[in-house]
Structure formats: C-alpha cells, structure tokens
Design a protein around this motif. Structure first.
Motif, PDB file in Angstrom:
ATOM      1  N   ARG A   9      10.164  39.796  35.155  1.00 55.46           N
ATOM      2  CA  ARG A   9       9.023  39.515  36.036  1.00 55.46           C
ATOM      3  C   ARG A   9       9.195  38.169  36.734  1.00 55.46           C
ATOM      4  O   ARG A   9       9.688  37.207  36.164  1.00 55.46           O
ATOM      5  N   PHE A  10       8.749  38.150  38.000  1.00 57.11           N
ATOM      6  CA  PHE A  10       8.724  36.913  38.783  1.00 57.11           C
ATOM      7  C   PHE A  10       7.546  37.046  39.740  1.00 57.11           C
ATOM      8  O   PHE A  10       6.559  37.711  39.429  1.00 57.11           O
ATOM      9  N   TYR A  11       7.619  36.454  40.911  1.00 60.39           N
ATOM     10  CA  TYR A  11       6.406  36.393  41.731  1.00 60.39           C
ATOM     11  C   TYR A  11       5.949  37.730  42.307  1.00 60.39           C
ATOM     12  O   TYR A  11       4.792  37.888  42.678  1.00 60.39           O
ATOM     13  N   ASP A  12       6.846  38.729  42.360  1.00 61.64           N
ATOM     14  CA  ASP A  12       6.390  40.039  42.851  1.00 61.64           C
ATOM     15  C   ASP A  12       5.358  40.660  41.909  1.00 61.64           C
ATOM     16  O   ASP A  12       4.487  41.413  42.343  1.00 61.64           O
ATOM     17  N   SER A  13       5.457  40.349  40.618  1.00 58.06           N
ATOM     18  CA  SER A  13       4.448  40.846  39.678  1.00 58.06           C
ATOM     19  C   SER A  13       3.082  40.249  39.987  1.00 58.06           C
ATOM     20  O   SER A  13       2.053  40.924  39.891  1.00 58.06           O
ATOM     21  N   THR A  14       3.058  38.969  40.363  1.00 56.29           N
ATOM     22  CA  THR A  14       1.782  38.350  40.718  1.00 56.29           C
ATOM     23  C   THR A  14       1.193  39.009  41.957  1.00 56.29           C
ATOM     24  O   THR A  14      -0.011  39.280  42.024  1.00 56.29           O
ATOM     25  N   SER A  15       2.047  39.292  42.941  1.00 55.06           N
ATOM     26  CA  SER A  15       1.564  39.988  44.142  1.00 55.06           C
ATOM     27  C   SER A  15       0.995  41.352  43.789  1.00 55.06           C
ATOM     28  O   SER A  15      -0.059  41.756  44.294  1.00 55.06           O
ATOM     29  N   ALA A  16       1.680  42.086  42.905  1.00 50.38           N
ATOM     30  CA  ALA A  16       1.242  43.440  42.557  1.00 50.38           C
ATOM     31  C   ALA A  16       0.019  43.438  41.644  1.00 50.38           C
ATOM     32  O   ALA A  16      -0.963  44.143  41.900  1.00 50.38           O
TER      33      ALA A  16
END
Length: 209
Positions: free
Chosen positions: A97-104
């Motif tokens: 996990r990285f920032y795409d998880s925060t976006s999703a």
C-alpha cells in the motif's frame, strides 16, 4: 551507485498482496537485487503506532478527515525515514500500500473526493512516485471472504459492503487514469498466474529505471 526502485502493491481486502510481495522478493533476491519490504501504514515506530489506532475498533467514531490525516502522517514518516534512504542506497522497495490506497479508501470509500487528497499525497510523499504500481483486483465479496478466513477483521475490513465497493471503483478509476504507472491484475486467478503477471510488469519497470 544507481538509485533503487519503488514498487507498490494495491488492492482491496483479501486481494493477496502480501503473498505476491513475498514471492516477488524471493525472485528479485535470486537475481541479485537487494530488496526491502515495507507496509503502509507502518514501517516506523511512529507509523506502527498510527496503524494500531487506524485499525482498532476502539476508534469506530473516528472522522474520515482524522483518518485521512493519520494515513498521511504515517506516510510522511516512512518516506523520509525508510523509503527515500533505501532508494538512495540502490535498494528495490516493495511497499504494501502507498498513496493510491488513500485515494481509493478515503477519496472514494469515505467520499472525501480526490483533489485535496492528491495534494496531501504529494505533500506527505515528498513528491515521490512509484516506478510501478500493481493493483490486484477481485470482487469485493471474494476479498472479504478471504480476509474473514484469516481471523478477526479490523476496523476498515468491517466498514461494510458499500464502502468496499466504492473502494474497488476507486482503484479501477486510478488504473484507468494512469495506465503507464498503474497495472491492473486479475486476482481471481491461481497464485502462479498472478505471480507471472507481477514478474513481467516489474521486470519491465526495472528496465526503465
């Protein structure tokens, strides 16, 4: 010394990220690469404390805004303390996990939108962009069933079907918007087929670094 590479793994609950990361780590090490595996949130003393708070049912009343900021705080710490130094040393970093998880999760799942989150992601990561992002996709009901077999579910895993459907839609949108970086992998297939896709994508990404 050449700079390392950041490979991030994304997906909903039960997608099988951890299994694929360990398989890839073993493969890359057999090729002579130095590899580091990290996770978000976590990976530092501060990040692990934040992870405990974020996933605990003790904080069911946490606001979406507080949740978002905690994720970004954990990210800022792991990037500055762990990921950037490793990349400078030529290490390949595999990040669960990285920032795409925060976006999703927060942008789509919590319906906070993506414009502010995109800005916060850039700020917390210091502008660091993954060399490749692999989203392992599968239907929500399959993922939650897999997650449930591992034992008790955490605060995010029990957020409800509608939440997780929105998260999946967010990941699919992210993949469609950034196909050069983000690669969508069908996680319903056998593990060896998924691993073959991971190997191909990462090999191509490393050739470009």
């Amino acid at each position: 010394m050449s700079r390392g590479a950041l490979i991030t793994f994304e997906g909903g609950e039960g997608a099988g990220k951890s299994t694929q990361i360990e398989t890839l780590k073993t493969l890359l090490e057999s090729w002579g690469h130095e590899v580091m595996v990290v996770r978000e949130p976590g990976g530092t003393a501060l990040g692990e404390q934040i992870r405990t708070i974020l996933l605990s049912h003790e904080y069911e009343k946490m606001s979406p805004q507080a949740e978002l900021l905690l994720y970004e705080a954990a990210r800022a710490q792991i990037v500055s303390e762990v990921i950037e130094p490793a990349l400078e040393e030529g290490i390949i970093v595999l990040c669960d996990r990285f920032y795409d998880s925060t976006s999703a999760y927060q942008g789509y799942g919590r319906a906070l939108g993506t414009s502010l989150i995109d800005e916060l992601n850039r700020f917390a990561s210091g502008g660091l962009t993954p060399d490749a992002t692999l989203i392992i996709d599968l239907p929500v009901e399959i993922g939650l069933d897999r997650a449930g077999r591992k034992g008790s579910l955490d605060r995010l895993e029990t957020a409800g079907q509608d939440f997780h459907e929105a998260v999946r839609a967010g990941f699919l949108h992210i993949a469609a918007q950034d196909p050069d970086r983000v690669h969508l992998i069908d996680g319903t297939r056998p593990l060896d087929e998924v691993a073959a896709d991971v190997e191909r994508i990462v090999t191509e990404a490393l050739a470009r670094v």
